[in-house]
Enzyme design. Structure first.
Site, PDB file in Angstrom:
ATOM      1  N   LEU A  44       0.282  29.927  29.473  1.00  0.00           N
ATOM      2  CA  LEU A  44      -0.407  30.641  28.402  1.00  0.00           C
ATOM      3  C   LEU A  44      -0.027  32.113  28.493  1.00  0.00           C
ATOM      4  O   LEU A  44       0.537  32.553  29.491  1.00  0.00           O
ATOM      5  CB  LEU A  44      -1.921  30.474  28.542  1.00  0.00           C
ATOM      6  CG  LEU A  44      -2.448  29.046  28.361  1.00  0.00           C
ATOM      7  CD1 LEU A  44      -3.929  28.985  28.728  1.00  0.00           C
ATOM      8  CD2 LEU A  44      -2.235  28.555  26.936  1.00  0.00           C
ATOM      9  N   SER A  45      -0.363  32.879  27.459  1.00  0.00           N
ATOM     10  CA  SER A  45       0.034  34.293  27.498  1.00  0.00           C
ATOM     11  C   SER A  45      -0.569  34.995  28.704  1.00  0.00           C
ATOM     12  O   SER A  45       0.072  35.851  29.311  1.00  0.00           O
ATOM     13  CB  SER A  45      -0.349  35.000  26.201  1.00  0.00           C
ATOM     14  OG  SER A  45      -1.746  34.899  25.967  1.00  0.00           O
ATOM     15  N   GLU A  46      -1.817  34.647  29.082  1.00  0.00           N
ATOM     16  CA  GLU A  46      -2.419  35.210  30.284  1.00  0.00           C
ATOM     17  C   GLU A  46      -3.307  34.196  30.990  1.00  0.00           C
ATOM     18  O   GLU A  46      -3.970  33.368  30.339  1.00  0.00           O
ATOM     19  CB  GLU A  46      -3.265  36.463  29.987  1.00  0.00           C
ATOM     20  CG  GLU A  46      -2.490  37.755  30.007  1.00  0.00           C
ATOM     21  CD  GLU A  46      -1.761  38.012  28.718  1.00  0.00           C
ATOM     22  OE1 GLU A  46      -0.778  38.768  28.727  1.00  0.00           O
ATOM     23  OE2 GLU A  46      -2.169  37.456  27.685  1.00  0.00           O
ATOM     24  N   THR A  47      -3.304  34.277  32.309  1.00  0.00           N
ATOM     25  CA  THR A  47      -4.261  33.568  33.157  1.00  0.00           C
ATOM     26  C   THR A  47      -5.015  34.617  33.963  1.00  0.00           C
ATOM     27  O   THR A  47      -4.402  35.513  34.556  1.00  0.00           O
ATOM     28  CB  THR A  47      -3.551  32.577  34.096  1.00  0.00           C
ATOM     29  OG1 THR A  47      -2.862  31.588  33.306  1.00  0.00           O
ATOM     30  CG2 THR A  47      -4.544  31.873  35.005  1.00  0.00           C
ATOM     31  N   HIS A  75      -7.991  39.918  25.825  1.00  0.00           N
ATOM     32  CA  HIS A  75      -8.507  38.585  25.482  1.00  0.00           C
ATOM     33  C   HIS A  75      -8.853  37.778  26.727  1.00  0.00           C
ATOM     34  O   HIS A  75      -9.811  36.999  26.724  1.00  0.00           O
ATOM     35  CB  HIS A  75      -7.523  37.838  24.574  1.00  0.00           C
ATOM     36  CG  HIS A  75      -6.446  37.085  25.260  1.00  0.00           C
ATOM     37  ND1 HIS A  75      -5.275  37.675  25.686  1.00  0.00           N
ATOM     38  CD2 HIS A  75      -6.350  35.774  25.605  1.00  0.00           C
ATOM     39  CE1 HIS A  75      -4.509  36.759  26.253  1.00  0.00           C
ATOM     40  NE2 HIS A  75      -5.134  35.611  26.225  1.00  0.00           N
TER      41      HIS A  75
END
Length: 264
Positions: A44-47, A75
């Site tokens: 994902l774009s960020e964890t 986010h």
């Protein structure tokens, strides 16, 4: 070691909208290398990785893209606070304090809305060395530089929504990425998109940190202290922004869509 993990869609009030982030609530510390591998696996774009501290209501928070650790992610912070209230790590109406690479961030879950107190990111009007009059066929009406990124203003929201950038060109001509923006269509004041191939995300669905800079950019243009913002990705996202001196309050909603367990 088993690590609980959740996926939360941030800046939306419906599943499969907004920006998904993975959130790991760590009962035991893990290495940076393990965090990076988990982020790569989640893709994902960020964890986000959250750890308790000795101080009640204070937590350590780190963010990883599939390729590297980053300094600030809106986010995934919103997603973390939302998931923490559901997991019993935090409680609605009580301020959550996150210790991060960008300093202390304060977040409060107020009913359906999550309020984040972030640093305002200064922007400076500067010519871009490559994009001068057009951005992939769309007319440029303003350019500003910020730390590791650029803001490029296009002439209207249709240009923002329809532009089709070449990620190789963006990668060669930015350190992290490029934010494109324009005045929004009612009821929104502004719209934007964020392209970040150099941080492993060609287009981010909804980008909190970008709005810390967009608040400054549009305040300089309009003098407005509050903005209703829309990020015009395929998933779309809604943010409410308020400038308070050198801080920006970002308000958004979230939906939890998956809970699971990592087995390391």
């Amino acid at each position: 070691m088993k690590i609980p993990i959740a996926i939360v869609d941030a800046f939306t009030n419906k599943p499969f909208g907004g920006n998904p982030a993975a959130v790991c609530l760590l009962e035991e510390s893990i290495s940076s290398d393990e965090m990076q591998k988990i982020a790569m696996e989640m893709n994902l774009s960020e964890t986000a990785f959250v750890e308790k501290t000795e101080d009640e209501g204070h937590f350590n928070l780190r963010w990883f893209t599939p390729t590297l650790e980053i300094d600030l992610c809106g986010h995934a912070t919103l997603a973390s606070a939302f998931h923490m209230t559901h997991a019993g790590w935090a409680f609605p109406e009580e301020e959550i304090h996150f210790n991060t690479k960008s300093g202390e961030l304060k977040v409060t879950v107020n009913g359906e809305w999550i309020e984040m107190n972030f640093p305002l990111i200064p922007t400076f009007s500067e010519p871009h060395p490559y994009f001068k009059e057009e951005f992939f066929g769309k007319r440029i009406v303003g350019i500003s530089e910020l730390r590791k990124n650029w803001i490029i203003e296009l002439e209207d929201s249709d240009a923002v929504k329809s532009v089709k950038p070449d990620m190789l060109v963006i990668a060669r001509n930015s350190e992290e990425g490029i934010i494109v923006t324009a005045k929004g269509d009612s009821p929104f004041d502004i719209c934007s998109r964020f392209f970040g191939p150099n941080v492993g995300v060609d287009e981010d669905p909804v980008t909190g940190f970008a709005h810390c800079a967009l608040m400054d950019y549009w305040y300089q243009k309009t003098g407005k202290f509050t903005l209703h913002a829309f990020q015009a990705s395929k998933r779309g996202g809604e943010l409410r922004l308020e400038k308070q001196d050198d801080r920006v309050i970002i308000r958004g909603q979230a939906v939890q869509v998956l809970i699971g367990m990592l087995d390391l």
